[in-house]
Design an enzyme around this catalytic site. Structure first.
Site, PDB file in Angstrom:
ATOM      1  N   THR A   1       0.857  -1.104   0.071  1.00 31.84           N
ATOM      2  CA  THR A   1       0.081  -0.031  -0.084  1.00 31.84           C
ATOM      3  C   THR A   1       0.955   1.261  -0.008  1.00 31.84           C
ATOM      4  O   THR A   1       1.810   1.527   0.644  1.00 31.84           O
ATOM      5  CB  THR A   1      -0.927  -0.023   1.305  1.00 31.84           C
ATOM      6  OG1 THR A   1      -1.839  -1.253   1.434  1.00 31.84           O
ATOM      7  CG2 THR A   1      -1.783   1.140   1.100  1.00 31.84           C
TER       8      THR A   1
ATOM      9  N   THR B   1     -10.445  -4.126   0.950  1.00 34.54           N
ATOM     10  CA  THR B   1     -11.740  -3.607   1.344  1.00 34.54           C
ATOM     11  C   THR B   1     -12.639  -4.708   0.922  1.00 34.54           C
ATOM     12  O   THR B   1     -12.675  -5.797   0.155  1.00 34.54           O
ATOM     13  CB  THR B   1     -12.033  -2.502   0.820  1.00 34.54           C
ATOM     14  OG1 THR B   1     -12.240  -2.686  -0.733  1.00 34.54           O
ATOM     15  CG2 THR B   1     -11.138  -1.336   1.164  1.00 34.54           C
ATOM     16  N   SER B   2     -14.021  -4.514   1.439  1.00 29.62           N
ATOM     17  CA  SER B   2     -15.117  -5.401   1.177  1.00 29.62           C
ATOM     18  C   SER B   2     -15.449  -5.378  -0.119  1.00 29.62           C
ATOM     19  O   SER B   2     -15.787  -6.455  -0.918  1.00 29.62           O
ATOM     20  CB  SER B   2     -16.528  -5.077   2.015  1.00 29.62           C
ATOM     21  OG  SER B   2     -16.079  -5.557   3.227  1.00 29.62           O
TER      22      SER B   2
ATOM     23  N   GLU C   1      -6.075  -5.535   3.978  1.00 30.26           N
ATOM     24  CA  GLU C   1      -5.815  -6.723   3.251  1.00 30.26           C
ATOM     25  C   GLU C   1      -7.132  -6.943   2.137  1.00 30.26           C
ATOM     26  O   GLU C   1      -7.673  -7.990   1.702  1.00 30.26           O
ATOM     27  CB  GLU C   1      -5.753  -8.159   3.952  1.00 30.26           C
ATOM     28  CG  GLU C   1      -4.581  -8.038   4.904  1.00 30.26           C
ATOM     29  CD  GLU C   1      -3.686  -9.244   5.164  1.00 30.26           C
ATOM     30  OE1 GLU C   1      -4.137 -10.337   4.516  1.00 30.26           O
ATOM     31  OE2 GLU C   1      -2.909  -9.360   5.968  1.00 30.26           O
TER      32      GLU C   1
ATOM     33  N   THR D   1       0.978  -2.783   8.525  1.00 41.63           N
ATOM     34  CA  THR D   1       0.811  -3.368   9.927  1.00 41.63           C
ATOM     35  C   THR D   1       2.350  -4.162  10.186  1.00 41.63           C
ATOM     36  O   THR D   1       2.904  -4.781   9.472  1.00 41.63           O
ATOM     37  CB  THR D   1      -0.162  -4.783   9.554  1.00 41.63           C
ATOM     38  OG1 THR D   1      -1.454  -4.038   9.232  1.00 41.63           O
ATOM     39  CG2 THR D   1      -0.214  -5.491  11.045  1.00 41.63           C
TER      40      THR D   1
ATOM     41  N   ARG E   1     -27.989  -9.286  33.622  1.00 45.98           N
ATOM     42  CA  ARG E   1     -28.574  -7.844  33.649  1.00 45.98           C
ATOM     43  C   ARG E   1     -30.039  -8.185  33.718  1.00 45.98           C
ATOM     44  O   ARG E   1     -30.720  -8.775  32.731  1.00 45.98           O
ATOM     45  CB  ARG E   1     -28.067  -7.099  32.274  1.00 45.98           C
ATOM     46  CG  ARG E   1     -28.765  -5.917  31.815  1.00 45.98           C
ATOM     47  CD  ARG E   1     -28.421  -4.562  32.832  1.00 45.98           C
ATOM     48  NE  ARG E   1     -29.252  -3.292  32.304  1.00 45.98           N
ATOM     49  CZ  ARG E   1     -29.456  -2.285  33.073  1.00 45.98           C
ATOM     50  NH1 ARG E   1     -28.688  -2.596  34.055  1.00 45.98           N
ATOM     51  NH2 ARG E   1     -29.759  -1.520  32.729  1.00 45.98           N
TER      52      ARG E   1
HETATM   53  N1  CAA Z   1      -3.278 -14.948  -7.690  1.00 42.60           N
HETATM   54  C1  CAA Z   1      -2.502 -15.353  -8.690  1.00 42.60           C
HETATM   55  N2  CAA Z   1      -2.592 -14.188  -9.651  1.00 42.60           N
HETATM   56  C2  CAA Z   1      -3.346 -13.080  -9.775  1.00 42.60           C
HETATM   57  C3  CAA Z   1      -4.249 -13.039  -8.377  1.00 42.60           C
HETATM   58  C4  CAA Z   1      -4.178 -14.163  -7.672  1.00 42.60           C
HETATM   59  N3  CAA Z   1      -5.197 -14.086  -6.405  1.00 42.60           N
HETATM   60  N4  CAA Z   1      -4.866 -11.845  -8.665  1.00 42.60           N
HETATM   61  C5  CAA Z   1      -4.524 -11.453  -9.892  1.00 42.60           C
HETATM   62  N5  CAA Z   1      -3.648 -12.268 -10.489  1.00 42.60           N
HETATM   63  C6  CAA Z   1      -3.038 -12.038 -11.536  1.00 42.60           C
HETATM   64  C7  CAA Z   1      -3.932 -11.960 -12.764  1.00 42.60           C
HETATM   65  O1  CAA Z   1      -4.187 -13.249 -13.186  1.00 42.60           O
HETATM   66  C8  CAA Z   1      -3.075 -10.952 -13.796  1.00 42.60           C
HETATM   67  O2  CAA Z   1      -2.196 -11.693 -14.588  1.00 42.60           O
HETATM   68  P1  CAA Z   1      -2.034 -11.375 -16.043  1.00 42.60           P
HETATM   69  O3  CAA Z   1      -1.303  -9.957 -16.011  1.00 42.60           O
HETATM   70  O4  CAA Z   1      -0.706 -12.340 -16.254  1.00 42.60           O
HETATM   71  O5  CAA Z   1      -3.029 -11.589 -16.927  1.00 42.60           O
HETATM   72  C9  CAA Z   1      -2.407  -9.933 -12.977  1.00 42.60           C
HETATM   73  O6  CAA Z   1      -2.318 -10.410 -11.689  1.00 42.60           O
HETATM   74  C10 CAA Z   1      -3.476  -8.794 -12.828  1.00 42.60           C
HETATM   75  O7  CAA Z   1      -4.675  -9.062 -12.199  1.00 42.60           O
HETATM   76  P2  CAA Z   1      -5.819  -7.971 -12.358  1.00 42.60           P
HETATM   77  O8  CAA Z   1      -5.947  -7.575 -13.803  1.00 42.60           O
HETATM   78  O9  CAA Z   1      -6.937  -8.639 -11.735  1.00 42.60           O
HETATM   79  O10 CAA Z   1      -5.326  -6.797 -11.459  1.00 42.60           O
HETATM   80  P3  CAA Z   1      -6.080  -5.515 -11.138  1.00 42.60           P
HETATM   81  O11 CAA Z   1      -5.005  -4.239 -11.430  1.00 42.60           O
HETATM   82  O12 CAA Z   1      -7.486  -5.479 -11.665  1.00 42.60           O
HETATM   83  O13 CAA Z   1      -6.224  -5.706  -9.467  1.00 42.60           O
HETATM   84  C11 CAA Z   1      -7.243  -6.401  -7.437  1.00 42.60           C
HETATM   85  C12 CAA Z   1      -6.999  -6.612  -8.987  1.00 42.60           C
HETATM   86  C13 CAA Z   1      -8.057  -7.532  -6.930  1.00 42.60           C
HETATM   87  C14 CAA Z   1      -8.415  -5.160  -7.194  1.00 42.60           C
HETATM   88  C15 CAA Z   1      -6.064  -6.211  -6.611  1.00 42.60           C
HETATM   89  O14 CAA Z   1      -5.381  -4.850  -7.089  1.00 42.60           O
HETATM   90  C16 CAA Z   1      -6.212  -6.109  -5.049  1.00 42.60           C
HETATM   91  O15 CAA Z   1      -6.292  -7.110  -4.576  1.00 42.60           O
HETATM   92  N6  CAA Z   1      -6.284  -4.852  -4.501  1.00 42.60           N
HETATM   93  C17 CAA Z   1      -6.461  -4.676  -3.102  1.00 42.60           C
HETATM   94  C18 CAA Z   1      -5.133  -4.644  -2.632  1.00 42.60           C
HETATM   95  C19 CAA Z   1      -4.784  -5.156  -1.058  1.00 42.60           C
HETATM   96  O16 CAA Z   1      -5.410  -6.211  -0.693  1.00 42.60           O
HETATM   97  N7  CAA Z   1      -4.144  -4.377  -0.516  1.00 42.60           N
HETATM   98  C20 CAA Z   1      -3.913  -4.699   1.067  1.00 42.60           C
HETATM   99  C21 CAA Z   1      -2.520  -4.574   1.264  1.00 42.60           C
HETATM  100  S1  CAA Z   1      -1.942  -5.344   2.772  1.00 42.60           S
HETATM  101  C22 CAA Z   1      -2.712  -4.582   4.095  1.00 42.60           C
HETATM  102  O17 CAA Z   1      -3.966  -4.258   3.895  1.00 42.60           O
HETATM  103  C23 CAA Z   1      -1.842  -4.243   5.232  1.00 42.60           C
HETATM  104  C24 CAA Z   1      -1.508  -4.990   6.124  1.00 42.60           C
HETATM  105  O18 CAA Z   1      -0.384  -5.149   6.674  1.00 42.60           O
HETATM  106  C25 CAA Z   1      -2.578  -5.965   6.774  1.00 42.60           C
END
Ligand code: CAA
Length: 379
Positions: free
Chosen positions: A126, A365-366, A363, A158, A268
């Protein structure tokens, strides 16, 4: 229960439950109030192997299966969502990617320290302009001889400033595709690697949520995790597993809210009898218990698929979506059942409400979980 748990899985669940009751629960309120990182609890958790659950025995971990890990995170989070998230992030999105994608040298160097709890782990994707859009990451890593030079910053990480090792996703090419990113294991103390804002949060206050700053940080190529260009996929695969842990955290918070409501509603009295005698309260408790059981089964189902080596991306998103929304809803119901007392710090339900909300955000959002589920349905 959806699954027949094995004697070993039940033993792990019961061990963690006892640990949570005896060691964590007495510290939960103070952790929330002081906002201090609970080093003592993490040390105690390390001593019973909880920091090495996703690490194979040959590298010093317990090599537990994902079902056991899920049960453990639920039990930890029932006592404290702070401890739940510290241990979940450390195991699932920090140690696990090294187990899955790391070189033998990386595993031998890093994993024993992580498994013993000596070194906490973090995961940094992020950025200010890259939240739900993980592909918007701007931190760069440029090759220079045997090193990579990292520049940029990460937010909301985190375990950020307490991590000895953080998995960093950075841009290694200037295009717009998923192959433009790589991941690196960055060690605390590397010159140019510093910490910025430590977030002052609504909930999970005892956990560390930091800004990480990289100014000409040199990372040896030997600490690149996976192939150049595979960083985005490594992050997504890691998050698939991470989301099961956050689902379990949601189940734990919701279960804590229900446990507290059962106790409170039998004690209660209003209108001359315990409020548990009123159908209005009974229906709330019944609805809470039903949703919690459904959420738990979704989390365990996703965990089982992971253990079986099957695809579980959709299932982990479903579990996270449902369990975390259940956590917030159950905590709000718990405050309502407690009435005016629920709105005070005399009871833990206001803490559950504050802690629960973030589970719907980090990780993914919803709304991101719904994107993942819908894409799978429509592919
Ligand atoms: N497993 C394997 N490959 C995957 C995958 C998965 N689950 N999801 C996507 N991919 C691959 C796709 O197949 C695609 O591959 P190609 O380019 O070869 O075709 C590539 O990755 C791109 O995929 P998308 O086109 O689906 O990517 P996108 O840009 O549309 O994004 C998304 C998809 C699901 C919205 C993603 O950006 C996402 O998960 N966003 C949320 C991020 C997140 O969860 N952040 C939290 C960070 S951690 C945190 O919260 C802090 C902490 O410390 C707790």
């Amino acid at each position: 229960m959806y699954l027949d748990l094995s004697p070993e899985q039940l033993m792990i669940r019961d061990t963690v439950r006892n640990f949570s009751d005896q060691v964590i629960e007495p510290r939960s309120e103070e952790m929330d109030r002081s906002k201090e990182f609970p080093w003592d609890v993490i040390k105690a958790a390390s001593e019973i192997g909880l920091m090495g659950m996703t690490v194979p025995a040959e590298y010093g971990g317990t090599g537990s299966d994902t079902v056991s890990y899920t049960l453990a995170i639920e039990e930890l989070s029932r006592a404290s969502a702070v401890i739940g998230v510290i241990i979940a992030v450390h195991n699932s999105v920090s140690a696990y990617p090294i187990v899955k994608f790391g070189t033998e040298e990386q595993k031998k160097t890093v994993l024993p320290r992580m498994a013993s709890g000596e070194a906490i782990g973090g995961f940094a994707v992020t950025e200010a302009d890259a939240g739900s859009d993980a592909g918007g990451v701007r931190t760069t890593a440029e090759r220079d001889g045997d090193d990579w030079v990292l520049n940029g910053s990460k937010i909301f990480i985190t375990n950020g400033s307490v991590s000895e090792y953080v998995i960093v996703m950075a841009r290694t090419a200037s295009g717009t595709g998923s192959k433009d990113f790589s991941t690196f294991i960055v060690e605390k103390g590397t010159p140019g690697y510093t910490y910025g804002v430590l977030e002052d949060k609504m909930g999970i206050t005892g956990s560390d949520t930091s800004e990480l700053i990289f100014e000409d940080v040199r990372v040896s190529d030997s600490m690149r995790l996976g192939n150049v260009g595979d960083g985005f996929k490594i992050a997504m695969v890691s998050l698939d597993g991470g989301r099961i842990g956050i689902a379990a955290q949601g189940v734990g918070i919701a279960q804590a809210a229900l446990d507290q409501c059962i106790k409170y509603s039998m004690e209660r009295e209003q209108f001359g009898r315990p409020i548990a005698k009123f159908q209005a309260i009974q229906w709330k408790l019944a609805n809470m218990a039903t949703r919690i059981e459904a959420a738990r089964n979704l989390a365990l189902h996703a965990a089982q698929l992971k253990d079986l080596g099957q695809r579980f991306t959709k299932e982990s998103s479903m579990a996270k979506l449902y369990a975390t929304e259940t956590a917030t809803w159950a905590a709000i119901e718990a405050v309502q059942i407690h009435g005016g007392y629920g709105y005070t710090k005399d009871y833990p339900v206001e803490r559950y409400m504050r802690d629960a909300k973030v589970t719907e955000i980090y990780e993914g959002t919803s709304e991101v979980q719904k994107m993942v589920i819908a894409r799978d349905l429509l592919k």
